[in-house]
Design an enzyme around this catalytic site. Sequence first.
Site, PDB file in Angstrom:
ATOM      1  N   ARG A  43      12.591  -9.398   9.567  1.00  0.00           N
ATOM      2  CA  ARG A  43      13.416  -8.368  10.194  1.00  0.00           C
ATOM      3  C   ARG A  43      14.893  -8.766  10.333  1.00  0.00           C
ATOM      4  O   ARG A  43      15.693  -7.940  10.740  1.00  0.00           O
ATOM      5  CB  ARG A  43      12.846  -8.012  11.574  1.00  0.00           C
ATOM      6  N   CYS A 103      -5.989 -10.298  39.918  1.00  0.00           N
ATOM      7  CA  CYS A 103      -7.454 -10.320  39.965  1.00  0.00           C
ATOM      8  C   CYS A 103      -8.055  -9.562  38.787  1.00  0.00           C
ATOM      9  O   CYS A 103      -9.146  -9.890  38.313  1.00  0.00           O
ATOM     10  CB  CYS A 103      -7.964  -9.754  41.289  1.00  0.00           C
ATOM     11  N   ASN A 143      17.310  -9.728  26.354  1.00  0.00           N
ATOM     12  CA  ASN A 143      16.859  -9.739  27.742  1.00  0.00           C
ATOM     13  C   ASN A 143      17.869  -9.030  28.626  1.00  0.00           C
ATOM     14  O   ASN A 143      19.067  -8.985  28.333  1.00  0.00           O
ATOM     15  CB  ASN A 143      16.595 -11.166  28.233  1.00  0.00           C
ATOM     16  N   ALA A 179      17.914  -9.388  14.857  1.00  0.00           N
ATOM     17  CA  ALA A 179      17.785  -8.207  13.999  1.00  0.00           C
ATOM     18  C   ALA A 179      18.994  -7.280  14.139  1.00  0.00           C
ATOM     19  O   ALA A 179      19.592  -6.861  13.140  1.00  0.00           O
ATOM     20  CB  ALA A 179      16.496  -7.459  14.348  1.00  0.00           C
ATOM     21  N   LYS A 195      21.147 -19.588  13.750  1.00  0.00           N
ATOM     22  CA  LYS A 195      21.278 -18.187  13.343  1.00  0.00           C
ATOM     23  C   LYS A 195      22.737 -17.766  13.217  1.00  0.00           C
ATOM     24  O   LYS A 195      23.133 -17.106  12.252  1.00  0.00           O
ATOM     25  CB  LYS A 195      20.579 -17.274  14.361  1.00  0.00           C
TER      26      LYS A 195
END
Length: 687
Positions: A309, A426, A371, A272, A322
Amino acid sequence: SQVENILTSNPAVVKVLEDQGRHGLETGDRVTLSKVKGLDGILSDNTMSYEVKVTGPFTFELLGVDASQCSEAASQGYITQVKTPVTMTFKSYREALEQPGELMMSDFAKFDRPPLLHLAYRALASYAESQQQQGGMTMMEYPNPGDETAANVVLELAKSMDSDKILENNPSAAERIILHLASGAKSILSPMCATLGGIVGQEVLKACSGKFTPINGFFYFDADECLPNSPLPLADVAPTGKSRYDSTVAVFGKGAQQKLLDLNYFLIGAGAIGCEMLKNWALMGVACGENGKIHITDMDRIEKSNLSRQFLFRNSDINEFKSATAARAAQTMNSNMNIVSYQEKVGADTEDIFGDDFYDKLSGVCTALDNVEARLYVDQRCLFYRLPMLESGTLGTKGNTQVVIPHVTENYGATRDPPEKSIPVCTLKNFPNQIQHTLQWARDYFEGEFKQSAEDVNSYLSNPDYAASLAGQQNTKIDTVMSIRKTLVDERPVSFEDCVVWARLKFETLFNNQIRQLLYNFPEDQVTSSGTKFWSGSKRCPKPLVFNLNDKCEDAQMRNHFDFIVAAANLRAQMFGIKGRTDEEYFAEVLQNVIVPDFTPQEGVKIASTDAEAKEENSQPIGGDSEELEAKQILESLPRPGELAGFKLNPIEFDKDMDDHMLFVTACSNLRALNYSIPTEDTHRSR
């Protein structure tokens, strides 16, 4: 927020769970309460809203609620702030022009800038209107680039309108702003269009939806840091009438435009942000000169979900790389752009491609990454090669930008965001108390059931020495081979009906049997060693679900039982290459004949009640000769890969933009939420 307790007082006093954070309310806010246990049911209507009076960061009073006569205090429940509709009124344009009121800030480092820009725009508009009247033109006429005389007329108009003495605070700086605005008034700059276009788009959505607070009046945005110290001479900014870069030249000068044309930039990522950057660069002329070049890299291929997007991509581009597709799209916008695309990850293992020779030729680096690890690596590369780095990122409606100039500004890795608070193991496994917990649990279950299990089977079938590859999985070896046996032998479907039966039995296991086992280990009336109730605070006592095809949950109004069966059966069928179906009559008929085995809770089943117990349980080595032998026996009992030549499962990668994936996760999450009396959510909000 979640209720810890509500006291029997007048007015009722609510205390929230401190480990969930402060309630964040202010006196006068209104809230609704749901799933409240106690207070003789006086708060059972979850549609009723109450005004609050804040008494502390974790406490508040419910005004008008008298709980003093109740037999018991309340424990647990959910608090939701109610946004009360507000009617907003706005001045007419003519009124707001003269009396703008408080102007919205765009940069908190420039507190005095909005009034100055408002004055400057009023002066500019006045000049344009006067030129229109004098010349008998149909449109307002702004000053030409570099027209010093016209720019000074605008400045004098501003001085004459300055009833609030705005220009007296810093005369030279204020005059610079006004003269630059006048000189560049006819320019159209693509980055500014992109910025203001995004803001206008948000305002349109606010107007259409009636949600969120609109900008009240005028909003001014500037980036005067980019401008020369003083307006440039006419020779440097005069338009040619033939160049697509005339607007940029009019504001920044011919020399600056030539620098843009000759830039050599490395764009990392074509998602994007990468698409937006490339579009702006194409319109600005970045790397469109003889000496300029853009290098763009992205490992990913285009997926359908990207199209919403990442606007350089079209339906016909799906499954294309891409980087290559974005490069072609940018060259369509500006055929002079010199651009090279790569499909390589930027990291230590590709330094033979992106090494000294590569970085030495660059002017700078722009990151469009997803990231932190990759950002930190690129940050170190830029520091080493002394290259500026343009860093940015988005998260929903939030965004950030950072310009890094080595040894001048702070670099990206100099500070770190605090780690995100993770959900205790948990809590996820046995004690959820928020819908976020059940969503994460459902998402993890999807991954294990429809992706990991298929990948394990494919690995077994394709690896001739699979037993040896399991040697490094001591803690998970037995689970892995048991999963393979269940998927490949015990529960392998041969028809879609088998998939429906499998889904129905999974429902019983997940939402009935496991809950009954949990209640067997920790009964509803159990108390801890300190004498407090085990099921209190953030631990919500669950209840098993009884399957009902027509059941509809109260909060989200979804048929979670039916949706779970349909979504699970079809995903299972997809994994095995079986054609699915969704007609309700078929499911109703098949489900009538499913025999659900009786369940009896087992003795000796260990369930961790705290995160510390869960971590200790996971850290303990599993194995010994008995489990090693069992794993070997299971492997030997499986069909030989040669017997299943050509057989392969289809691992399903979760994609929140795929409706069938989200239907499963939402239904699965909601069913678990119903187990624990947590308010459910629909597919849209779960997404």
